[in-house]
Write an enzyme that holds these catalytic residues in place. Structure first.
Site, PDB file in Angstrom:
ATOM      1  NE  ARG A 240      -4.410  -0.855   0.236  1.00  0.00           N
ATOM      2  CZ  ARG A 240      -4.657  -1.854  -0.618  1.00  0.00           C
ATOM      3  NH1 ARG A 240      -3.750  -2.226  -1.489  1.00  0.00           N
ATOM      4  NH2 ARG A 240      -5.819  -2.483  -0.602  1.00  0.00           N
ATOM      5  CD  GLU A 269      -2.532   3.863  -4.862  1.00  0.00           C
ATOM      6  OE1 GLU A 269      -1.361   3.505  -4.658  1.00  0.00           O
ATOM      7  OE2 GLU A 269      -3.451   3.071  -5.167  1.00  0.00           O
ATOM      8  CG  HIS A 287      -3.248  -0.090  -6.639  1.00  0.00           C
ATOM      9  ND1 HIS A 287      -3.504   0.585  -5.477  1.00  0.00           N
ATOM     10  CD2 HIS A 287      -3.452  -1.405  -6.340  1.00  0.00           C
ATOM     11  CE1 HIS A 287      -3.861  -0.270  -4.522  1.00  0.00           C
ATOM     12  NE2 HIS A 287      -3.832  -1.491  -5.030  1.00  0.00           N
TER      13      HIS A 287
HETATM   14  C1  8YV Z   1      -7.310  -3.791  -5.729  1.00  0.00           C
HETATM   15  C2  8YV Z   1      -5.602  -4.334  -3.943  1.00  0.00           C
HETATM   16  O1  8YV Z   1      -7.377  -3.832  -7.091  1.00  0.00           O
HETATM   17  O2  8YV Z   1      -6.822  -6.215  -3.279  1.00  0.00           O
HETATM   18  C3  8YV Z   1      -6.175  -5.237  -2.928  1.00  0.00           C
HETATM   19  O3  8YV Z   1      -5.958  -4.987  -1.735  1.00  0.00           O
HETATM   20  O4  8YV Z   1      -4.800  -3.531  -3.656  1.00  0.00           O
HETATM   21  C4  8YV Z   1      -6.017  -4.452  -5.365  1.00  0.00           C
HETATM   22  O5  8YV Z   1      -6.093  -5.800  -5.698  1.00  0.00           O
HETATM   23  C5  8YV Z   1      -7.485  -2.368  -5.286  1.00  0.00           C
HETATM   24  O6  8YV Z   1      -7.426  -2.249  -3.915  1.00  0.00           O
HETATM   25  C6  8YV Z   1      -8.818  -1.797  -5.774  1.00  0.00           C
HETATM   26  O7  8YV Z   1      -9.899  -2.406  -5.149  1.00  0.00           O
END
Ligand code: 8YV
Length: 332
Positions: A240, A269, A287
């Site tokens: 993250r 972001e 991402h």
């Molecule tokens: C998502 C992610 O695409 O699953 C997660 O925690 O970071 C990604 O797979 C993103 O969070 C949007 O929902």
């Protein structure tokens, strides 16, 4: 009986919307706009469920304005957009999408590591820029992957997937740091050795971050940690934004105190710090670690199935909290 009303906060696959429409009155986000908090709150009026992605903050202030909301299903494995304590206190069920994205995300983490260490995007830009005029012995010479030492911070399912790829596929020596040690059998299967965070940073050729974001994890990698790393090392963040101090990282990359980085997530972001954008020794992606068609479909379906199971009275499939008293579902 009328169907319960739900909000789908971002665009998702039409087939998943169709499935939801069989069970619910669905308000979708046809234009896929990123709603400001006040607009999200407005649209949640009268809704008993919501399907969110990582971008919608669900906190006490929002919950206070949506007394009918019973469940929020996040289409993500990470759920740092949830104030989980506030949701639990308000009796609101939260769910995420674990497992379905594990291997896909581990694949991507490994790709980012290889792209950064082997200078793939940097050399492609050089080629496309018309600057490739002759071969040279040290042209884009990067760091070795096979047989090197891989350090993983955050050894959940995705971290373990990366460890397996490194150990079994690339003959890497794997070490990890995590809040808790893995059981012996799992350590043996991943061929991974537990070490302290500082030892990992000091001794790894490549460091991959896969830990969940919590306030305690903020700037897990800052100037002090970067100073421990080797000047030939690679840093990869698929966890993250906020886990890494992006400004400190940009300085370390610029001054070649570490060799390269691969980043899929950023502080603030989709804005990316201009200091990072100016550098060649960092691979930047928007991402997309879980972004294969099949995996994104599986994530959307699991989020939808959580809503369906919850309102069928079967309980959420992949809950992230256990409110002692759930908000009454009959409020639909
Ligand atoms: C998502 C992610 O695409 O699953 C997660 O925690 O970071 C990604 O797979 C993103 O969070 C949007 O929902």
């Amino acid at each position: 009986m009328s169907k319960p009303s739900i909000l789908v906060a971002r665009a998702i696959f039409p087939k998943v919307l169709d499935k939801l429409a069989q069970h619910f009155n669905v308000e979708a986000n046809a234009d896929d706009r990123d709603w400001a908090p006040h607009e999200l709150a407005r649209r949640l009026q009268g809704k008993v469920g919501a399907l969110t992605t990582g971008g919608q903050r669900i906190d006490a202030a929002l919950l206070a304005t949506c007394p009918q909301l019973c469940i929020v299903a996040n289409m993500a494995v990470g759920y740092n957009n949830f104030d989980l304590d506030a949701m639990t206190a308000a009796g609101v069920q939260g769910t995420n999408t674990p497992d379905v994205l594990t291997e896909t995300t581990a694949d991507f983490g490994f790709s980012l590591l290889m792209a950064a260490a082997r200078r793939i995007t940097e050399s492609e830009h050089f080629l496309r820029g018309g600057r490739w005029t002759q071969w040279r012995y040290d042209m884009f010479a990067g760091a070795e992957i096979h047989g090197s030492r891989l350090g993983i911070i955050g050894m959940g399912r995705i971290g373990q997937g990366i460890a397996r790829r490194g150990a079994h596929g690339f003959g890497m020596e794997v070490q990890y740091h995590n809040r808790s040690r893995l059981p012996d059998a799992l350590e043996a299967e991943c061929k991974a050795r537990y070490v302290s965070k500082d030892e990992l940073l000091r001794t790894s050729d490549h460091v991959v971050l896969v830990l969940p974001y919590t306030p305690e994890a903020h700037h897990t990698i800052g100037a002090r940690e970067l100073a421990l790393m080797q000047p030939t090392a690679t840093l990869v963040n698929i966890a993250r934004g906020g886990i890494v101090d992006d400004v400190a990282l940009a300085a370390a990359l610029r001054e070649r105190r570490i060799a390269a980085a691969g980043l899929d997530v950023f502080e603030g972001e989709p804005r990316v710090h201009p200091d990072l954008l100016a550098l060649h020794n960092v691979v930047l992606t928007p991402h997309i670690a879980s972004a294969t068609v099949r995996t994104r479909q599986a994530m959307a379906n699991l989020a939808a199935d959580n809503l369906i199971a919850f309102f069928d009275g079967r309980g959420a499939l992949t809950p992230v909290n256990h409110p002692p008293l759930l908000r009454r579902q009959e409020s639909a």
